[in-house]
Design a protein around this motif. Structure first.
Motif, PDB file in Angstrom:
ATOM      1  N   GLU A   1      29.067  45.379  50.059  1.00 54.00           N
ATOM      2  CA  GLU A   1      30.157  46.357  49.987  1.00 54.00           C
ATOM      3  C   GLU A   1      31.193  46.106  51.080  1.00 54.00           C
ATOM      4  N   LEU A   2      30.748  45.682  52.235  1.00 59.07           N
ATOM      5  CA  LEU A   2      31.693  45.344  53.300  1.00 59.07           C
ATOM      6  C   LEU A   2      32.563  44.159  52.901  1.00 59.07           C
ATOM      7  N   ALA A   3      31.976  43.136  52.313  1.00 61.72           N
ATOM      8  CA  ALA A   3      32.744  41.962  51.893  1.00 61.72           C
ATOM      9  C   ALA A   3      33.832  42.335  50.892  1.00 61.72           C
ATOM     10  N   HIS A   4      33.573  43.353  50.092  1.00 62.16           N
ATOM     11  CA  HIS A   4      34.577  43.807  49.125  1.00 62.16           C
ATOM     12  C   HIS A   4      35.855  44.300  49.807  1.00 62.16           C
ATOM     13  N   GLN A   5      35.757  44.736  51.052  1.00 61.82           N
ATOM     14  CA  GLN A   5      36.975  45.203  51.708  1.00 61.82           C
ATOM     15  C   GLN A   5      38.009  44.076  51.784  1.00 61.82           C
ATOM     16  N   TRP A   6      37.544  42.838  51.906  1.00 58.97           N
ATOM     17  CA  TRP A   6      38.432  41.670  51.821  1.00 58.97           C
ATOM     18  C   TRP A   6      38.666  41.293  50.354  1.00 58.97           C
ATOM     19  N   PHE A   7      37.566  41.150  49.620  1.00 64.82           N
ATOM     20  CA  PHE A   7      37.593  40.597  48.262  1.00 64.82           C
ATOM     21  C   PHE A   7      37.476  41.728  47.234  1.00 64.82           C
ATOM     22  N   GLY A   8      38.598  42.211  46.750  1.00 66.86           N
ATOM     23  CA  GLY A   8      38.623  43.301  45.797  1.00 66.86           C
ATOM     24  C   GLY A   8      39.477  44.455  46.269  1.00 66.86           C
ATOM     25  N   ASN A   9      39.417  44.756  47.574  1.00 68.51           N
ATOM     26  CA  ASN A   9      40.183  45.872  48.120  1.00 68.51           C
ATOM     27  C   ASN A   9      41.494  45.396  48.738  1.00 68.51           C
ATOM     28  N   SER A  10      41.409  44.527  49.754  1.00 72.03           N
ATOM     29  CA  SER A  10      42.636  43.964  50.321  1.00 72.03           C
ATOM     30  C   SER A  10      43.298  43.034  49.307  1.00 72.03           C
ATOM     31  N   VAL A  11      42.530  42.115  48.743  1.00 74.65           N
ATOM     32  CA  VAL A  11      43.008  41.269  47.645  1.00 74.65           C
ATOM     33  C   VAL A  11      42.407  41.828  46.366  1.00 74.65           C
ATOM     34  N   SER A  12      43.224  42.487  45.562  1.00 73.81           N
ATOM     35  CA  SER A  12      42.745  43.179  44.369  1.00 73.81           C
ATOM     36  C   SER A  12      43.001  42.352  43.116  1.00 73.81           C
ATOM     37  N   PRO A  13      42.204  42.541  42.086  1.00 74.24           N
ATOM     38  CA  PRO A  13      42.399  41.773  40.852  1.00 74.24           C
ATOM     39  C   PRO A  13      43.667  42.213  40.127  1.00 74.24           C
ATOM     40  N   ALA A  14      44.451  41.251  39.667  1.00 72.53           N
ATOM     41  CA  ALA A  14      45.660  41.573  38.914  1.00 72.53           C
ATOM     42  C   ALA A  14      45.324  42.099  37.527  1.00 72.53           C
ATOM     43  N   THR A  15      44.206  41.637  36.965  1.00 66.71           N
ATOM     44  CA  THR A  15      43.702  42.158  35.696  1.00 66.71           C
ATOM     45  C   THR A  15      42.200  42.336  35.849  1.00 66.71           C
ATOM     46  N   TRP A  16      41.601  43.086  34.915  1.00 67.98           N
ATOM     47  CA  TRP A  16      40.157  43.282  35.019  1.00 67.98           C
ATOM     48  C   TRP A  16      39.377  42.023  34.656  1.00 67.98           C
ATOM     49  N   SER A  17      39.999  41.057  34.027  1.00 70.14           N
ATOM     50  CA  SER A  17      39.332  39.774  33.787  1.00 70.14           C
ATOM     51  C   SER A  17      39.171  38.974  35.077  1.00 70.14           C
ATOM     52  N   ASP A  18      39.883  39.368  36.129  1.00 71.34           N
ATOM     53  CA  ASP A  18      39.774  38.700  37.432  1.00 71.34           C
ATOM     54  C   ASP A  18      38.679  39.320  38.294  1.00 71.34           C
ATOM     55  N   LEU A  19      37.880  40.219  37.722  1.00 72.01           N
ATOM     56  CA  LEU A  19      36.850  40.911  38.494  1.00 72.01           C
ATOM     57  C   LEU A  19      35.850  39.962  39.133  1.00 72.01           C
ATOM     58  N   TRP A  20      35.630  38.794  38.539  1.00 74.46           N
ATOM     59  CA  TRP A  20      34.663  37.853  39.104  1.00 74.46           C
ATOM     60  C   TRP A  20      35.020  37.494  40.537  1.00 74.46           C
ATOM     61  N   LEU A  21      36.306  37.513  40.870  1.00 74.42           N
ATOM     62  CA  LEU A  21      36.728  37.221  42.237  1.00 74.42           C
ATOM     63  C   LEU A  21      36.210  38.267  43.218  1.00 74.42           C
ATOM     64  N   ASN A  22      36.137  39.518  42.769  1.00 73.95           N
ATOM     65  CA  ASN A  22      35.558  40.580  43.606  1.00 73.95           C
ATOM     66  C   ASN A  22      34.054  40.395  43.767  1.00 73.95           C
ATOM     67  N   GLU A  23      33.375  40.437  42.627  1.00 75.90           N
ATOM     68  CA  GLU A  23      31.913  40.504  42.654  1.00 75.90           C
ATOM     69  C   GLU A  23      31.276  39.171  43.017  1.00 75.90           C
ATOM     70  N   GLY A  24      31.897  38.069  42.602  1.00 76.25           N
ATOM     71  CA  GLY A  24      31.354  36.767  42.978  1.00 76.25           C
ATOM     72  C   GLY A  24      31.371  36.563  44.481  1.00 76.25           C
ATOM     73  N   HIS A  25      32.502  36.914  45.127  1.00 80.05           N
ATOM     74  CA  HIS A  25      32.583  36.744  46.579  1.00 80.05           C
ATOM     75  C   HIS A  25      31.650  37.705  47.317  1.00 80.05           C
ATOM     76  N   ALA A  26      31.593  38.968  46.870  1.00 82.26           N
ATOM     77  CA  ALA A  26      30.702  39.913  47.543  1.00 82.26           C
ATOM     78  C   ALA A  26      29.249  39.468  47.419  1.00 82.26           C
ATOM     79  N   SER A  27      28.867  38.951  46.253  1.00 81.66           N
ATOM     80  CA  SER A  27      27.496  38.459  46.063  1.00 81.66           C
ATOM     81  C   SER A  27      27.239  37.203  46.873  1.00 81.66           C
ATOM     82  N   TRP A  28      28.260  36.362  47.009  1.00 80.47           N
ATOM     83  CA  TRP A  28      28.137  35.137  47.809  1.00 80.47           C
ATOM     84  C   TRP A  28      27.816  35.469  49.259  1.00 80.47           C
ATOM     85  N   TYR A  29      28.582  36.394  49.855  1.00 83.29           N
ATOM     86  CA  TYR A  29      28.338  36.734  51.259  1.00 83.29           C
ATOM     87  C   TYR A  29      27.067  37.561  51.423  1.00 83.29           C
TER      88      TYR A  29
END
Length: 481
Positions: free
Chosen positions: A319-347
């Protein structure tokens, strides 16, 4: 209700027919910005700059709150009508640019009649007086009832079940929250506190964000809460909000946050917001949520003895990683959600590896085995399947989590540690406080790698089956049944 002018409404009640009225003012129609997964979410023709949301809580989490939502925006196209997303509450009155206007609703849109045709580039100031109803929250998001009050869980498409707005992450805005509640309760919200005023038996709490925020990330909590303060890296104010009775029991977990912030900053650079903390809700929610500056967790997540310490820690990092990936840098469309969840899961996985969990490679190898099945069930990471006819869309599937972290693992293998590290830091720096697309990410990755990665990303992000893993030719994926 249909859009009817006051004069026409009176005429209808007297002598006019509905047919004549409908000819003068067509019935409201829902609009959207064309998101493939949520086609009626968001609204064209304007850009929201700021929300000012006043909520009055009457001491019961089963009764509607009184609310006033003010929206400061600018038109991006000529408008005769303004559509807002709003689905759960009673609208009592609407003003546009200081004038009372007529309004109607259709599906989950609130449609306003502009006082005159507004040209592109014009200021747009909307005030909606309404209720905000916690009823039904357990079914489809928005308000979450807690043992002592309420909290918000708006992801992905539920903010408009709390307040009217442009409910799509592509239109980020600044927020002010003004929460009035009985004096015995504590109200908190995203951002920093800017004031607290007592009025007899109630207190009004005010919070403002210093960075733009997507509607799905808004957070307001009202309850018998303790607010705990500590300091993070570079003097960052860290505040946690917990049930007052659990303050001592939860402190060992909450005390970890400053070091977790330091760890994330070592990976990708400085924390992007004005504050951070953990909100613990006394509610049986089975998820955590990265609401901006104040991540939401259910109480049992920290009190369930079956969860090993490394697991709890790693989800806190997610959830902390999401503050960078998803919150500060937000998806332009919901198809870009992998950028949020993939990065949060990676860290999350990397932190777990360093703190007593399994290795990243083992976790990614297991994900690789399951990847073809995940893609068959929900689509590839950057092109998730839409909802089945008559069913509500659920985006949060395994392919969005470890299935998307697997893409990052493959990229890490493909371009090397140094280039991958540079990509991550550059991504959150270049797109800070904005939105970005999958194409933005793949283009940046190619530039940093010094070669065209189009074919690589086409397979990993859009393929029906999982490509071979660079560096691990022996890895295999089980074919779906």
């Amino acid at each position: 209700m249909p859009l009817l002018s006051r004069r026409l409404r009176a005429a209808l009640l007297a002598t006019a027919s509905a047919t004549l009225v409908a000819a003068a003012l067509p019935a409201p129609e829902p609009l959207g910005i064309g998101d493939r997964l949520f086609p009626e979410l968001g609204n064209p023709g304007y850009d929201v700059l700021a929300y000012d949301i006043a909520l009055t809580y009457h001491g019961s989490n089963t009764k509607p709150l009184d609310a006033v939502t003010k929206i400061s925006a600018r038109t991006t196209a000529p408008l005769d009508r303004i559509n807002l997303d709003f689905a759960r509450g009673t609208v009592l009155g609407v003003e546009v640019n200081g004038r009372s206007v007529d309004f109607g609703s259709k599906n989950e849109d609130l449609v306003l009649q502009a006082p005159r045709r507004l040209p592109a580039g014009a200021p747009l100031n909307i005030t909606v007086r309404h209720t905000s109803d916690p009823a039904g929250a357990a079914d489809d998001g928005g308000w979450v009832r807690t043992a002592d009050g309420l909290a918000m869980a708006n992801q992905a498409d539920a903010a408009h079940r709390v307040f009217p707005g442009n409910d799509h992450p592509s239109d980020k805005a600044y927020f002010t929250f003004r929460i009035t509640a009985p004096r015995k309760l504590t109200a908190v919200a995203a951002g920093l506190p800017t004031g607290r005023t007592r009025h007899g038996s109630t207190t009004t709490w005010t919070y403002r964000t210093e960075h733009p925020m997507a509607t799905e990330l808004a957070q307001v909590s009202i309850g018998s809460s303790a607010v705990l303060h500590r300091t993070g890296p570079h003097g960052l104010p860290v505040r946690d909000v917990v049930p007052a009775a659990d303050r001592k029991r939860l402190e060992p977990w909450l005390a970890k946050t400053p070091a977790q912030l330091e760890w994330m900053e070592e990976q990708v650079g400085r924390y992007p917001f004005e504050t951070y903390g953990v909100l613990v809700a006394d509610s049986p929610i089975g998820f955590a949520l990265e609401t901006q500056t104040l991540s939401l967790f259910g109480r049992s997540f920290f009190t369930e003895p079956a969860y090993p310490e490394w697991y709890v820690d790693s989800v806190m990092i997610h959830e902390l990683a999401h503050q960078w990936f998803g919150n500060s840098v937000s998806p332009a469309t919901w198809s870009d959600l992998w950028l949020n969840e993939g990065h949060a899961s990676w860290y999350e996985a990397r932190y777990a590896e360093e703190h007593g969990g399994g290795t990243l490679e083992r976790r990614m190898r297991e994900a690789y085995k399951l990847s073809d099945g995940w893609r068959a069930d929900g689509g590839p990471p950057a092109h998730p399947d839409g909802p089945a006819p008559g069913q509500k869309l659920s985006l949060f599937r395994p392919v969005m989590y470890d299935g998307s972290a697997l893409v990052l693992y493959a990229l890490h293998q493909e371009i090397g540690v140094a280039a991958f590290d540079r990509l991550e830091r550059t991504w959150v720096r270049v797109h800070r406080d904005s939105t970005a697309t999958t194409a933005d990410f793949t283009r940046l990755a190619s530039g940093i790698a010094g070669r065209d990665l189009t074919a690589f990303f086409d397979g990993w992000l859009y393929g029906k089956t999982t490509p071979p893993m660079p560096g691990h030719p022996d890895w295999t994926s089980a074919k779906p049944a």
